[in-house]
Design a protein around this motif. Structure first.
Motif, PDB file in Angstrom:
ATOM      1  N   ALA A 294       0.884  -1.365   0.102  1.00 23.10           N
ATOM      2  CA  ALA A 294      -0.003   0.406  -0.121  1.00 23.10           C
ATOM      3  C   ALA A 294       0.670   1.282  -0.305  1.00 23.10           C
ATOM      4  CB  ALA A 294      -0.885   0.346   1.598  1.00 23.10           C
ATOM      5  N   ALA A 295       1.738   1.105  -1.187  1.00 21.19           N
ATOM      6  CA  ALA A 295       3.013   2.418  -1.362  1.00 21.19           C
ATOM      7  C   ALA A 295       1.837   3.588  -1.841  1.00 21.19           C
ATOM      8  CB  ALA A 295       4.017   2.083  -1.598  1.00 21.19           C
ATOM      9  N   TYR A 296       0.652   3.466  -2.433  1.00 26.25           N
ATOM     10  CA  TYR A 296       0.326   4.237  -3.136  1.00 26.25           C
ATOM     11  C   TYR A 296       0.606   5.386  -3.502  1.00 26.25           C
ATOM     12  CZ  TYR A 296      -1.827   0.024  -4.363  1.00 26.25           C
ATOM     13  OH  TYR A 296      -2.290  -1.440  -4.602  1.00 26.25           O
ATOM     14  N   PRO A 297       0.239   6.212  -2.419  1.00 31.86           N
ATOM     15  CA  PRO A 297       0.587   7.855  -2.044  1.00 31.86           C
ATOM     16  C   PRO A 297       2.077   8.243  -2.199  1.00 31.86           C
ATOM     17  CG  PRO A 297      -0.464   7.092   0.026  1.00 31.86           C
ATOM     18  CD  PRO A 297      -0.109   5.980  -0.405  1.00 31.86           C
ATOM     19  N   HIS A 298       2.696   7.302  -2.242  1.00 31.76           N
ATOM     20  CA  HIS A 298       4.474   7.659  -2.405  1.00 31.76           C
ATOM     21  C   HIS A 298       4.946   7.069  -3.931  1.00 31.76           C
ATOM     22  CE1 HIS A 298       5.490   8.031   1.796  1.00 31.76           C
ATOM     23  NE2 HIS A 298       4.915   6.457   1.989  1.00 31.76           N
ATOM     24  N   ILE A 299       3.956   6.411  -4.591  1.00 34.92           N
ATOM     25  CA  ILE A 299       4.186   5.444  -5.915  1.00 34.92           C
ATOM     26  C   ILE A 299       3.439   7.028  -6.945  1.00 34.92           C
ATOM     27  CG2 ILE A 299       3.205   4.581  -8.304  1.00 34.92           C
ATOM     28  CD1 ILE A 299       3.430   2.663  -5.852  1.00 34.92           C
ATOM     29  N   VAL A 300       2.407   7.833  -6.687  1.00 30.61           N
ATOM     30  CA  VAL A 300       1.672   8.990  -7.364  1.00 30.61           C
ATOM     31  C   VAL A 300       3.121  10.236  -7.245  1.00 30.61           C
ATOM     32  CG1 VAL A 300      -0.163  10.528  -6.964  1.00 30.61           C
ATOM     33  CG2 VAL A 300      -0.306   7.964  -6.714  1.00 30.61           C
ATOM     34  N   ARG A 301       3.535  10.469  -5.846  1.00 28.65           N
ATOM     35  CA  ARG A 301       4.245  11.218  -5.930  1.00 28.65           C
ATOM     36  C   ARG A 301       5.488  11.210  -7.067  1.00 28.65           C
ATOM     37  NH1 ARG A 301       6.007  11.431  -0.936  1.00 28.65           N
ATOM     38  NH2 ARG A 301       3.538  11.668   0.416  1.00 28.65           N
ATOM     39  N   ALA A 302       6.527   9.633  -6.677  1.00 28.17           N
ATOM     40  CA  ALA A 302       7.678  10.138  -7.582  1.00 28.17           C
ATOM     41  C   ALA A 302       7.446   9.417  -9.360  1.00 28.17           C
ATOM     42  CB  ALA A 302       7.933   7.881  -7.473  1.00 28.17           C
ATOM     43  N   VAL A 303       5.630   9.493  -8.927  1.00 31.61           N
ATOM     44  CA  VAL A 303       5.169   9.161 -10.772  1.00 31.61           C
ATOM     45  C   VAL A 303       5.197  10.968 -11.061  1.00 31.61           C
ATOM     46  CG1 VAL A 303       3.450   8.927 -12.933  1.00 31.61           C
ATOM     47  CG2 VAL A 303       4.269   7.677 -10.749  1.00 31.61           C
ATOM     48  N   ARG A 304       4.929  11.784 -10.266  1.00 31.38           N
ATOM     49  CA  ARG A 304       4.602  13.092 -10.305  1.00 31.38           C
ATOM     50  C   ARG A 304       5.900  13.567 -10.341  1.00 31.38           C
ATOM     51  NH1 ARG A 304       0.952  14.532  -6.795  1.00 31.38           N
ATOM     52  NH2 ARG A 304       2.695  15.640  -5.196  1.00 31.38           N
ATOM     53  N   GLN A 305       7.037  13.763 -10.083  1.00 30.39           N
ATOM     54  CA  GLN A 305       8.330  13.958  -9.420  1.00 30.39           C
ATOM     55  C   GLN A 305       8.598  14.090 -10.516  1.00 30.39           C
ATOM     56  OE1 GLN A 305      10.670  12.936  -5.580  1.00 30.39           O
ATOM     57  NE2 GLN A 305       9.277  13.856  -5.225  1.00 30.39           N
ATOM     58  N   ALA A 306       8.881  12.421 -10.964  1.00 30.10           N
ATOM     59  CA  ALA A 306       9.693  12.319 -12.340  1.00 30.10           C
ATOM     60  C   ALA A 306       8.806  12.530 -13.757  1.00 30.10           C
ATOM     61  CB  ALA A 306       9.594  10.488 -12.829  1.00 30.10           C
ATOM     62  N   GLY A 307       7.620  12.273 -13.490  1.00 28.48           N
ATOM     63  CA  GLY A 307       6.425  13.744 -15.256  1.00 28.48           C
ATOM     64  C   GLY A 307       7.125  14.827 -15.264  1.00 28.48           C
ATOM     65  N   SER A 308       7.878  15.996 -14.335  1.00 29.65           N
ATOM     66  CA  SER A 308       8.113  17.254 -14.464  1.00 29.65           C
ATOM     67  C   SER A 308       9.874  17.357 -14.507  1.00 29.65           C
ATOM     68  CB  SER A 308       8.934  17.384 -12.923  1.00 29.65           C
ATOM     69  OG  SER A 308       9.247  17.163 -12.373  1.00 29.65           O
ATOM     70  N   THR A 309      10.367  15.727 -15.083  1.00 29.50           N
ATOM     71  CA  THR A 309      11.545  16.050 -15.547  1.00 29.50           C
ATOM     72  C   THR A 309      11.238  15.037 -17.327  1.00 29.50           C
ATOM     73  OG1 THR A 309      12.754  14.950 -13.540  1.00 29.50           O
ATOM     74  CG2 THR A 309      13.702  14.601 -15.844  1.00 29.50           C
ATOM     75  N   GLY A 310       9.957  14.935 -17.638  1.00 26.29           N
ATOM     76  CA  GLY A 310       9.679  13.798 -18.631  1.00 26.29           C
ATOM     77  C   GLY A 310      10.839  13.646 -19.014  1.00 26.29           C
ATOM     78  N   ARG A 311      11.151  13.479 -20.731  1.00 23.91           N
ATOM     79  CA  ARG A 311      12.126  12.409 -20.853  1.00 23.91           C
ATOM     80  C   ARG A 311      12.906  12.815 -20.775  1.00 23.91           C
ATOM     81  NH1 ARG A 311       9.293   9.784 -24.906  1.00 23.91           N
ATOM     82  NH2 ARG A 311      11.892   8.822 -26.137  1.00 23.91           N
ATOM     83  N   LYS A 312      13.572  13.649 -20.400  1.00 28.29           N
ATOM     84  CA  LYS A 312      15.652  13.362 -20.055  1.00 28.29           C
ATOM     85  C   LYS A 312      16.081  12.467 -18.795  1.00 28.29           C
ATOM     86  CE  LYS A 312      14.660  18.099 -20.540  1.00 28.29           C
ATOM     87  NZ  LYS A 312      14.860  20.285 -19.850  1.00 28.29           N
ATOM     88  N   ARG A 313      16.947  12.345 -18.744  1.00 28.57           N
ATOM     89  CA  ARG A 313      17.887  11.320 -17.963  1.00 28.57           C
ATOM     90  C   ARG A 313      18.529  11.688 -17.453  1.00 28.57           C
ATOM     91  NH1 ARG A 313      17.123   5.807 -19.439  1.00 28.57           N
ATOM     92  NH2 ARG A 313      15.316   5.567 -21.600  1.00 28.57           N
TER      93      ARG A 313
END
Length: 216
Positions: free
Chosen positions: A197-216
């Protein structure tokens, strides 16, 4: 004086023990003989088995070319083998996890030609000469993918069993964005279950990565 008529011979006396013994012997003799249906089944089984010492033919197989994480593998597989089992058991690529094995938990998620796929429901022969990416192929050398870094930063995993599938789905969302709202993230990631049940942390991680987009 007329002669006395001859009496018919008396039947031989059978004792109780003798009667039981003869009946038992007759029953055993009858039981030893196979019934017609049993004999037919036995003959069919013998014919199917072939001559002694000849192995039965194995399941139909196919040689496929799997391009996994940029490397090409030629491997003979059972036509019924899943991509998940082939990756884990034949190629020793164990990032995709076998969770439910029914396409319900998302732990086995991989990318095929850039699109998410459940490898437990995908036949290995269906991935012939297609580009397969697992969690092992996301990093750029020693540099983790932005989603991998975000999962670490947001503490988006606990036991880690579902994490490879979560990351593969998240990468698909981030790289094909836009990520959208938290509700949109939850909807896109709803096929990946986390028993911790780590769903809130997963959503936060996806949102943070989304701000980076396709950049590595």
């Amino acid at each position: 004086m007329s002669p006395e008529p001859e009496r018919p011979p008396r039947p031989a006396r059978v004792s109780r023990r003798g009667f039981i013994g003869r009946t038992t012997a007759a029953s055993l003799g009858a039981g030893a003989l196979p019934r017609p249906d049993q004999a037919t089944a036995a003959a069919a089984a013998a014919a199917a088995a072939g001559a002694p010492g000849q192995p039965l033919p194995g399941p139909p197989g196919t040689e496929v070319t799997l391009r996994v994480n940029g490397a090409e593998h030629r491997v003979g597989v059972d036509n019924r083998a899943t991509l998940l089992d082939t990756l884990r058991e034949r190629l020793r690529i164990t990032g995709p996890k076998k969770g439910c094995d029914r396409g319900q938990c998302g732990a086995c998620t991989v990318h095929i030609d850039g699109r998410t796929a459940l490898s437990c429901l995908t036949l290995a022969v269906a991935a012939h000469e297609r580009e397969v990416t697992t969690v092992e192929g996301l990093a750029d050398g020693d540099v983790p993918h932005p989603v991998q870094r975000a999962f670490i930063k947001a503490d988006a995993f606990q036991c880690g069993f579902c994490t490879p599938g979560q990351i593969m789905s998240a990468v698909a969302l981030v790289e094909h964005g836009p990520v959208g709202s938290d509700d949109a993230i939850r909807e896109f990631m709803s096929g990946n279950l986390c028993r911790c049940a780590a769903y809130p942390h997963i959503v936060r991680a996806v949102r943070q990565a989304g701000s980076t987009g396709r950049k590595r």
